[in-house]
Each structure stands twice: as C-alpha cells, then as structure tokens.
Design an enzyme around this catalytic site. Sequence first.
Site, mmCIF file in Angstrom:
data_model
loop_
_atom_site.group_PDB
_atom_site.id
_atom_site.type_symbol
_atom_site.label_atom_id
_atom_site.label_comp_id
_atom_site.label_asym_id
_atom_site.label_seq_id
_atom_site.Cartn_x
_atom_site.Cartn_y
_atom_site.Cartn_z
ATOM 1 N N GLU A 139 35.347 45.405 33.992
ATOM 2 C CA GLU A 139 36.038 46.161 34.985
ATOM 3 C C GLU A 139 35.522 45.434 36.377
ATOM 4 O O GLU A 139 34.241 45.236 36.657
ATOM 5 C CB GLU A 139 35.854 47.551 35.057
ATOM 6 C CG GLU A 139 36.260 48.351 36.399
ATOM 7 C CD GLU A 139 35.677 49.673 36.488
ATOM 8 O OE1 GLU A 139 36.349 50.551 37.410
ATOM 9 O OE2 GLU A 139 34.945 50.080 35.925
ATOM 10 N N LYS A 164 45.128 50.934 36.464
ATOM 11 C CA LYS A 164 44.397 52.024 36.024
ATOM 12 C C LYS A 164 45.177 53.185 36.416
ATOM 13 O O LYS A 164 45.358 53.461 37.624
ATOM 14 C CB LYS A 164 42.897 52.055 36.550
ATOM 15 C CG LYS A 164 42.076 53.265 36.071
ATOM 16 C CD LYS A 164 40.663 53.013 36.606
ATOM 17 C CE LYS A 164 39.788 54.171 36.087
ATOM 18 N NZ LYS A 164 38.535 54.328 36.573
ATOM 19 N N CYS A 220 37.337 51.638 32.638
ATOM 20 C CA CYS A 220 36.200 52.471 32.848
ATOM 21 C C CYS A 220 36.404 53.787 31.962
ATOM 22 O O CYS A 220 36.552 53.550 30.750
ATOM 23 C CB CYS A 220 36.467 53.090 34.350
ATOM 24 S SG CYS A 220 34.816 54.036 34.780
#
Length: 505
Positions: A268, A326, A378
Amino acid sequence: MGLLLHRLLAARGRLIAFAAGLALPLGFSPYGLWWLIPLLLAVLFLLVQSATMRQRVLRGFCFGVGAFAAGTYWLYFSIHDVGGVAPPIAILLVGLLTLIMAVYLGLWGFLTGLLARGEPAWQLLAVLPATWTLIEWLRSWFLSGFPWLSLGYGEIDGPLAPWAPVAGVHGVTLVLAVVAGALALLVVGRRNDRIRAAVVLLAAALLTALLGMPQWTAPTGKPMTVALVQGGIEQDRKWLPEELEKSKTLFRDLTLEATHADLIIWPEAAIPALAHEEADYLNGLKELMKARHQELILGILTYDFGTGEFRNSLITLGDNARVYNKRHLVPFGEYFPVPQFLRNVLRLMNLPYTDITPGLEGQRPLMAHGIALAPSICYEDVFGEELRDFLPKAGLLINVSNDGWFGHSIAPHQHLEMARFRALEAGRYMLRSTNTGITAVVDPAGKVIARGPQFEPVVVSATVQPREGATPWVRFGNWPVLLASALLLLLASAPVRHLWRWRPG
C-alpha cells in the site's frame, strides 16, 4: 460446588469478567492459545446465566473493556508515536474506542436478560451463543465496522477451522460459543443438562470432522510464481521528502531481483507520492514489466483532476492495465466524519483532516496472466462480505497493507491472522504485501507457506496455484449463520421450548 461458584460469581462478577476479557487476546495471534477462547467465554456465560439484568449488562461491559484494552492497545502507537498526537489525547481516543466496543457486549448482556427465560440449558446452548454471534456480526459493519477480536479468527489454527469455508468467521464464532455454553453447562447443570451438553459437544466434534473432508475449490490454469516486495521503511520516515528517491530506488532494485516471478506485488502506498507526480518512474516500470513478461501491482495514491478527489489505489503495470480504488476507508485515518469546525481542531492537533474518496462499488477484479485477482487494500481484508464481491470469479486473493502504523505491537500479527482466515473462507491463496510486515503467502487452508521478517527490505517468493469454484460461504455469505442464530432464539422462546422438552432416562 455449584453453590460456592454462585457465591463467588455474585461477589466478584465484574472483576472476574474484566480479568477474563484481559486474557482473551491471548487466544489470538501472536500468542495463538486458541483453546483459551471457549474457556474464557464459558466463564463469561457462567457469570451471566443466572444474573440480574443489571449484572448481565455490567459484566458483559467489563469483559469488553478488558478484551479491547488488552487487544487493541496498539492504536496508541499509531495515534501518538506515528501520528504525533499528545499522549493525553491519544489515551483519550483509545479509551473512547475501548468503551464503545465494550458497549456492544453490554448490549449483549441486556439482550440476554430480555430473552433468557427458563432452564440453564436453553440459555447456555441457545440464547447466549446466538445473541453473541448477532452482536459480533453487528459490530463487524455498524458505523463502518470494527471486527477486531471477532472470536472466530482465533480458531484459524484450532479444531473448528473447517467451519470457516462453510459458514465464515461468524459461523465459527457461533459454533465456538455453543461449545463454550456446553462447557459451562457441564459445570452448573443437573444430570440431564450435563447429558445435553455432552451430546452437543459430541455432535460438534462429528460435524467438524465431516466438514474437514470436502475440497470446496479446485485448481485452475497454470501455477504462478509471485514475488511480494517489502520495503521495510518505518512509518515515521516513509513520507519525509528526503525519503522519496530512496524509496523509489529501493523498490526498483528489489523488483529487479525478482527475475523469475510472473507477478510482483508492492505494498500500500509503496511510493510516497501521487501517481501523476511519478508518471515517468511508473512508465519505466511498465516498460520493464513488458520486456520481462511480468505483471506488477503496486499501491499508490491517485488524484482525479476532474473532481479534485484523492484515492487510495492499486494499479497494474504490464499487459493488463487496471486500477482498483479502495472502497472501505478507515474512519479518522482516511476520512473524517466531522463538521468543518472540528476539522480546524484536527489541524491544530496535528491530525490529518483531508478526506480520501472511497472507490465505487462494482469494480472489476485486477488481472494478471489471464487470472482474475480479488484486491483489497489495508484493513479491507477484514471485511469478508466485501471480498465476496470478486468471488468466485477471482482465482487468487491479494492484499496490500501498511501495518507500520502499529510499530512492534501485536496488531500486524492479528491482521495477518484475519488475512489467513479470508484465504480459508474463500479456498484460495492470499498474497499479502506490506510496507513493514508481515508480508506473507497464505495457502487455501489458511496456512502461511512463505513470509518475511518485519522491518527489513525483503522479497517473499512462492509458487501459487489459482483456484476455481465456490465454498458454501462464498455462495451464501453470512445469511445461514444469521438464520441459525435466529432459529436458536426461536427454539429458546417460551412457547416453542415447551414443545421441545426432552427428558432422557
């Protein structure tokens, strides 16, 4: 013995509940004492099964305070050590989260007080397990959700793991809670109740053994060699301007080593810059990948000039250019659900205050060498229902993360444990690349087959086999568990209970 136990619980109920909660994180990674979870839950069940409404609420709340204080203390490191927030404010924020999480278990105590009537067997085998499962499910999504310390995760290495591909993490929790209720019933129940408890335990063991036999998914296509790149750059240095060129060089050099990998994955926000600011660097990587017939997936922040929005993204460099943005953002980390005047306060407190925009629902899987990949960034990998959006089409799961926010704490180990659970639920390999660790490759059985050390630059390599097919959990999600919990509560209700009276012997 039963009378002595009752007096002890009455006198020290809240203290015992708090102590049991404090010990609960030992059942999770990195400690892995999975057998401790049903025992501690059985203690809590004993504390509430004959208690008043007020005692149930307070004892459930105290258990929650202990569990989340000990199990999520690492948030202090991310808020103070990395975020730079003053210790009193950091302690206040962590304390508030702990209390909010404990309220869920106070609510559990309240609901059990409303629903628990009649014999201890119905309470311990039906009402307490079913309401616990429903509250845990609620906690996993309500107000963005915080599924940390969901009990099923602790069983990834335990005997109840075969339930994961069938019923998901909440299904494992339900079975575990029923087992805990049966253990408690063996302690306080009369002869007939102990027989019921023994039958429940035997049935759970037999069903678990049967569930461990099927292979829910099958190999598809050719095996793929993967290389997961970990930079090992700690969070307090990562975004310093002088670190940018060092980071770019480090990740490129590590990638050049992975000459035999079909797929290379960076973590990430691997490059601490916006994608358009590093267009030349990314184009150079893309040409390198094409020349070597490789695919590179990397995390980086992107900016939409049309809308002025920032996104946390995964981009593919190679022959299959795709972007994933995301979807499930971290409250107060990536977006701030507060009015403007509070944003000014955040600015004064040295807290970030600019929102990242969530990605749209219905995004396509990423692709590599003809294989669809289910992406997550994440802590998106702790929300299993969202990962199902890419299944069963996807043959592999990938997760890029940055657990450097949590320092040398238990959080990265807990996070890997949940990623392992996703692999087991889906019956697919999980490829997990992180900035500081724990970078790992997890097989469809939830076992780590390759991992790197934390806080060191490393390339973790392995050969993985894409899979096809759908586990029962992929097909049906959490609905069977929710219906089973509702059915248990229905069976335990007074009108139905009288129809199901069982008097052995």
